[in-house]
Design an enzyme around this catalytic site. Structure first.
Site, short mmCIF file in Angstrom:
data_model
loop_
_atom_site.label_atom_id
_atom_site.label_comp_id
_atom_site.label_asym_id
_atom_site.label_seq_id
_atom_site.Cartn_x
_atom_site.Cartn_y
_atom_site.Cartn_z
N TYR A 1 -81.46 44.02 40.53
CA TYR A 1 -82.80 43.54 40.87
C TYR A 1 -83.72 44.70 41.25
O TYR A 1 -84.94 44.56 41.23
CB TYR A 1 -82.75 42.55 42.02
CG TYR A 1 -82.00 41.27 41.75
CD1 TYR A 1 -81.51 40.96 40.48
CD2 TYR A 1 -81.76 40.36 42.77
CE1 TYR A 1 -80.81 39.79 40.25
CE2 TYR A 1 -81.05 39.19 42.55
CZ TYR A 1 -80.58 38.90 41.29
OH TYR A 1 -79.89 37.74 41.07
N HIS B 1 -71.17 39.23 38.61
CA HIS B 1 -72.38 38.58 38.13
C HIS B 1 -72.19 37.81 36.83
O HIS B 1 -72.87 36.81 36.60
CB HIS B 1 -73.47 39.63 37.96
CG HIS B 1 -74.85 39.11 38.19
ND1 HIS B 1 -75.86 39.89 38.70
CD2 HIS B 1 -75.40 37.89 37.98
CE1 HIS B 1 -76.97 39.17 38.81
NE2 HIS B 1 -76.72 37.96 38.36
#
Length: 343
Positions: free
Chosen positions: A56, A116
């Site tokens: 991110y 993830h």
């Protein structure tokens, strides 16, 4: 009526820790100044659960926000992931990714560390991973990503989930990476570990390998248009908490936000809520953890103010589901050329 503020989360050694039932998402937060201000606002509004990931590009901003907020670290539940583009997915690299997160956030540990994706990509090199950074304007090369000539990922099928590798005529197993995740708990860098974007089949591959460090969580896209009822029920059965990204479901065709659908507006007004509150309340009432995100202080605050809905209203929201996964906000299978989200 009130809804639970926390849910029990399985941790190592048969222990249980508490995960706040509403989290604040930091995905797509853009520049660090935006992320820092938003996270400070969220913490001061009462959030105690931050959902992050190395990719991110906001780890430094989140770390700064925690310090600026004045909220003690031990009162904040921090989730991170190894990593959005899964080139840190090799068993030798998950520890490196977590080290980067801890250094950037200036933390000694995270509360929950997630794999993830069930697929793994090959990095450019070990040296590239060591130098990799994830600023919002960084290139794939900056991130240490290796791509094929057509721009598709160079997939490491050997370390991807068996379910995915099999569909490509390959042999793979996510077990070695899962065991590396477990080692992060044993080293004290994470209190618990889990998964993100894993199907039931892909979770089942890992269940025999929980040992002393269980699968604590699976994070997937969940909202009334994509309720993921089967995988949520599977999680409840196996003591795996489901956390929900994109709880507001994004936009419909034509650019209209799903939050603005007539039924949502009607139910929100009936309950004295806005749309975000309504959808977050629906998620928590199902025993899941929504991870809503907003940059608007008033919305940040209201999204945390969840309340119990009537069974009738829950049924109306359940009835918004669309068939065949068409409610998904992003088709990663199409974007990546990898058969994700398959059973």
């Amino acid at each position: 009526m009130s809804l639970p503020k926390t849910f029990p989360l399985r941790a190592a050694g048969g222990k249980t820790i508490q995960i706040p039932s509403v989290g604040y998402g930091t995905w797509a937060s853009g520049e660090n100044s935006w992320a820092k201000d938003a996270v400070v606002t969220a913490l001061k509004a009462g959030y105690r659960h931050l959902d992050c990931a190395w990719m991110y590009g906001v780890d430094e901003a989140v770390g700064q926000a925690i310090k600026e907020s004045g909220v003690p670290r031990e009162e904040i539940f921090i989730t991170t992931k190894a990593s959005f583009w899964p080139h840190f997915g090799h068993p030798d690299s998950v520890d490196l990714c977590l080290d980067k997160v801890l250094a950037n956030m200036q933390l000694e540990y995270v509360d929950l560390y997630l794999a993830h994706w069930p697929c793994v990509w090959k990095p450019a090199s070990r040296e590239a991973l060591q130098k990799a950074h994830s600023a919002h304007d960084s290139t794939p090369s900056d991130k240490g990503i290796a791509s094929l000539e057509d721009g598709k990922p160079n997939v490491d099928w050997e370390h991807s989930a068996a379910n995915l590798a099999k569909q490509k005529g390959k042999k793979g197993s996510f077990v070695p990476t899962w065991k590396a995740m477990q080692e992060c708990v044993k080293k004290g860098k994470a209190k618990a570990v889990g998964l993100s974007n894993f199907s039931i089949t892909e979770i089942e591959e890992l269940l025999p390998h929980e040992d002393d460090v269980p699968i604590s969580c699976n994070q997937v896209e969940v909202h009334p248009w994509l309720p993921q009822s089967e995988i949520v029920a599977f999680g409840h059965k196996h003591g795996i908490v489901t956390t929900c990204y994109s709880p507001f479901a994004g936009q419909m065709e034509g650019g209209v936000r799903r939050l603005e659908e007539a039924k949502v507006v009607e139910l929100a007004k009936k309950n004295g809520m806005d749309g975000g509150q309504l959808l977050q309340s629906w998620a928590v009432q199902r025993g899941t953890v929504p991870l809503g995100k907003s940059a608007t202080p008033a919305r940040i605050k209201s999204n945390l103010d969840i309340r119990k809905l009537s069974e009738e209203d829950m049924e109306v929201l359940d009835g918004l589901a669309v068939p065949n996964g068409e409610g998904r906000t992003v088709n990663f299978t199409e974007a990546w050329g990898v058969p994700l989200f398959t059973v």
